[in-house]
Write an enzyme that holds these catalytic residues in place. Structure first.
Site, PDB file in Angstrom:
ATOM      1  N   GLU A   1      32.681 -48.951   9.817  1.00 49.52           N
ATOM      2  CA  GLU A   1      32.477 -49.303  11.238  1.00 49.52           C
ATOM      3  C   GLU A   1      31.382 -48.441  11.859  1.00 49.52           C
ATOM      4  O   GLU A   1      31.362 -47.212  11.689  1.00 49.52           O
ATOM      5  CB  GLU A   1      33.792 -49.110  12.012  1.00 49.52           C
ATOM      6  CG  GLU A   1      33.642 -49.387  13.504  1.00 49.52           C
ATOM      7  CD  GLU A   1      34.957 -49.570  14.245  1.00 49.52           C
ATOM      8  OE1 GLU A   1      36.028 -49.545  13.616  1.00 49.52           O
ATOM      9  OE2 GLU A   1      34.904 -49.754  15.480  1.00 49.52           O
TER      10      GLU A   1
ATOM     11  N   ASP B   1      45.338 -51.467  15.464  1.00 48.40           N
ATOM     12  CA  ASP B   1      45.809 -50.637  16.580  1.00 48.40           C
ATOM     13  C   ASP B   1      44.918 -50.867  17.799  1.00 48.40           C
ATOM     14  O   ASP B   1      45.209 -50.375  18.894  1.00 48.40           O
ATOM     15  CB  ASP B   1      45.895 -49.152  16.185  1.00 48.40           C
ATOM     16  CG  ASP B   1      44.562 -48.551  15.809  1.00 48.40           C
ATOM     17  OD1 ASP B   1      43.574 -49.307  15.644  1.00 48.40           O
ATOM     18  OD2 ASP B   1      44.490 -47.313  15.659  1.00 48.40           O
ATOM     19  N   SER B   2      43.856 -51.669  17.626  1.00 49.43           N
ATOM     20  CA  SER B   2      43.056 -52.109  18.776  1.00 49.43           C
ATOM     21  C   SER B   2      43.918 -52.909  19.748  1.00 49.43           C
ATOM     22  O   SER B   2      43.489 -53.181  20.871  1.00 49.43           O
ATOM     23  CB  SER B   2      41.854 -52.936  18.317  1.00 49.43           C
ATOM     24  OG  SER B   2      42.280 -53.999  17.480  1.00 49.43           O
TER      25      SER B   2
ATOM     26  N   ASP C   1      47.649 -51.791  10.696  1.00 49.55           N
ATOM     27  CA  ASP C   1      46.959 -50.524  10.953  1.00 49.55           C
ATOM     28  C   ASP C   1      47.960 -49.388  11.127  1.00 49.55           C
ATOM     29  O   ASP C   1      48.938 -49.532  11.866  1.00 49.55           O
ATOM     30  CB  ASP C   1      46.179 -50.653  12.263  1.00 49.55           C
ATOM     31  CG  ASP C   1      44.731 -50.306  12.112  1.00 49.55           C
ATOM     32  OD1 ASP C   1      44.346 -49.742  11.079  1.00 49.55           O
ATOM     33  OD2 ASP C   1      43.968 -50.615  13.053  1.00 49.55           O
TER      34      ASP C   1
ATOM     35  N   LYS D   1      46.186 -50.161   6.658  1.00 46.98           N
ATOM     36  CA  LYS D   1      44.840 -49.601   6.797  1.00 46.98           C
ATOM     37  C   LYS D   1      44.977 -48.259   7.501  1.00 46.98           C
ATOM     38  O   LYS D   1      45.794 -48.129   8.416  1.00 46.98           O
ATOM     39  CB  LYS D   1      43.944 -50.522   7.621  1.00 46.98           C
ATOM     40  CG  LYS D   1      42.565 -49.919   7.923  1.00 46.98           C
ATOM     41  CD  LYS D   1      41.618 -50.921   8.503  1.00 46.98           C
ATOM     42  CE  LYS D   1      41.727 -51.095  10.002  1.00 46.98           C
ATOM     43  NZ  LYS D   1      41.545 -49.844  10.772  1.00 46.98           N
TER      44      LYS D   1
ATOM     45  N   GLU E   1      42.576 -44.706   8.955  1.00 45.17           N
ATOM     46  CA  GLU E   1      41.252 -44.160   9.245  1.00 45.17           C
ATOM     47  C   GLU E   1      41.078 -42.784   8.615  1.00 45.17           C
ATOM     48  O   GLU E   1      42.016 -41.983   8.605  1.00 45.17           O
ATOM     49  CB  GLU E   1      41.064 -44.032  10.767  1.00 45.17           C
ATOM     50  CG  GLU E   1      41.076 -45.358  11.494  1.00 45.17           C
ATOM     51  CD  GLU E   1      40.852 -45.202  13.006  1.00 45.17           C
ATOM     52  OE1 GLU E   1      40.525 -44.078  13.469  1.00 45.17           O
ATOM     53  OE2 GLU E   1      41.008 -46.210  13.707  1.00 45.17           O
TER      54      GLU E   1
HETATM   55  O1  KIV Z   1      42.089 -51.912  15.070  1.00 39.48           O
HETATM   56  C1  KIV Z   1      41.163 -52.677  14.752  1.00 39.48           C
HETATM   57  O2  KIV Z   1      40.990 -53.776  15.309  1.00 39.48           O
HETATM   58  C2  KIV Z   1      40.267 -52.252  13.686  1.00 39.48           C
HETATM   59  C3  KIV Z   1      39.101 -53.135  13.359  1.00 39.48           C
HETATM   60  C4  KIV Z   1      38.078 -53.048  14.408  1.00 39.48           C
HETATM   61  C5  KIV Z   1      38.546 -52.852  12.019  1.00 39.48           C
HETATM   62  O3  KIV Z   1      40.468 -51.236  13.114  1.00 39.48           O
END
Ligand code: KIV
Length: 290
Positions: free
Chosen positions: A189, A52-53, A91, A120, A122
């Site tokens: 992280e 989600d970055s 994500d 993934k 959080e």
């Molecule tokens: O969204 C992302 O890029 C991440 C990584 C930094 C682990 O969660």
């Protein structure tokens, strides 16, 4: 269509990741947000993360909170079309796994239907119910603890986590609860190296560190960070392997200079009219000249 046992040959799978953890092989994960970055990274790394970055790296947002499931689907589909050999993880964005079990399963299941191998998400203890619900539906889950960017408002900024004894112990406890709930790996992280090392040596599943020292089972960096494509100050854990921004701007400037100087395009870069049509074109006049 029947599924032959060969279907996943050559691809990284969850059992491959488990085996590599046992063999002590360090895992390498990076981000991909489109077909170009997927093609660059997939043959080289073990795990591709459609993170989600994408919100702050590619879409111009200040953080990941505005990223929606629709945006993630769009980017995941582009990456999945390249059929990457690396394990493909998508994500779960903010609010996509918080509202209800049904909503969480539908969002994560949609990612798998679009080609992701796993999701993934959080968070620790507060997310266990959703992790269990996903694993119950055969959806592999990677956890993410420490400096979790979706918690930026609760953390009061992007700050190193787990520095107080109670926070550090809570993180270790969360990591074990995520493992017990069925996570196949956990991203750690922005936490002290000693804390990440303790988590790694006490867990059986792999840890993947970002700003968490060298003792994790693997490492992840955002592709655009390590290629020098992100502007501004980067966190100290980012090692930059190329001045991508400068390199690309330099190439673009050369093309602009060639256009302005009249040297682009050359004859070789142009199409030619066949002899048979040349006379008709050179002799043509507008029928109604003004
Ligand atoms: O969204 C992302 O890029 C991440 C990584 C930094 C682990 O969660």
């Amino acid at each position: 269509m029947s599924h032959s046992p060969e279907t996943s040959v050559g691809r990284v799978t969850i059992p491959t990741i488990n085996r590599w953890k046992l063999d002590g092989r360090r895992l390498v994960m990076t981000t991909a947000y489109d077909a170009v970055t997927a093609r660059i990274a997939s043959p080289i790394v073990d795990i591709l993360l459609v993170g989600d970055s994408v919100g702050n790296v590619c879409l111009g947002y200040d953080n990941t909170l505005p990223v929606s499931v629709a945006m993630m689907n769009h980017h995941l589909e582009a990456v999945a079309r390249t059929r990457p050999a690396a394990l493909l993880v998508a994500d779960m964005p903010f609010l996509s796994f918080h509202l209800s079990r049904e909503d969480t399963i539908r969002n994560a299941g949609g990612f798998l239907q679009r080609g992701a191998d796993a999701v993934k998400l959080e968070g620790g203890a507060r997310r266990l119910e959703m992790v269990r619900a996903l694993v119950d539906c055969e959806i592999p889950v990677m956890g993410h603890l420490g400096l979790t960017p979706q918690s930026v408002n609760m953390m009061g900024g992007f700050k190193v986590q787990g520095q107080r004894a109670d926070d550090a112990v809570r993180l270790l406890d969360d990591a074990h609860r995520l493992q017990d709930a069925g996570c196949f790996a956990i991203v750690l992280e922005g936490i002290p190296a000693e804390l990440a090392a303790r988590a790694t040596e006490t867990l059986t599943i792999p840890t993947i560190g970002i700003g968490a020292g060298s003792s994790c089972s693997g490492q992840v960096l955002v592709l655009h960070d390590l290629l020098g494509l992100t502007e501004g100050r980067r966190p100290k854990f980012v090692r930059t392997y190329a001045d991508g921004f400068g390199l690309l701007q330099n190439a673009l400037s050369q093309w602009v200079a060639d256009v302005r100087g009249g040297t682009f395009p050359s004859t070789d870069e142009s199409y030619r009219l066949p002899e048979s049509a040349a006379g008709a074109v050179s002799g043509w006049k507008p029928s109604n000249p003004n």
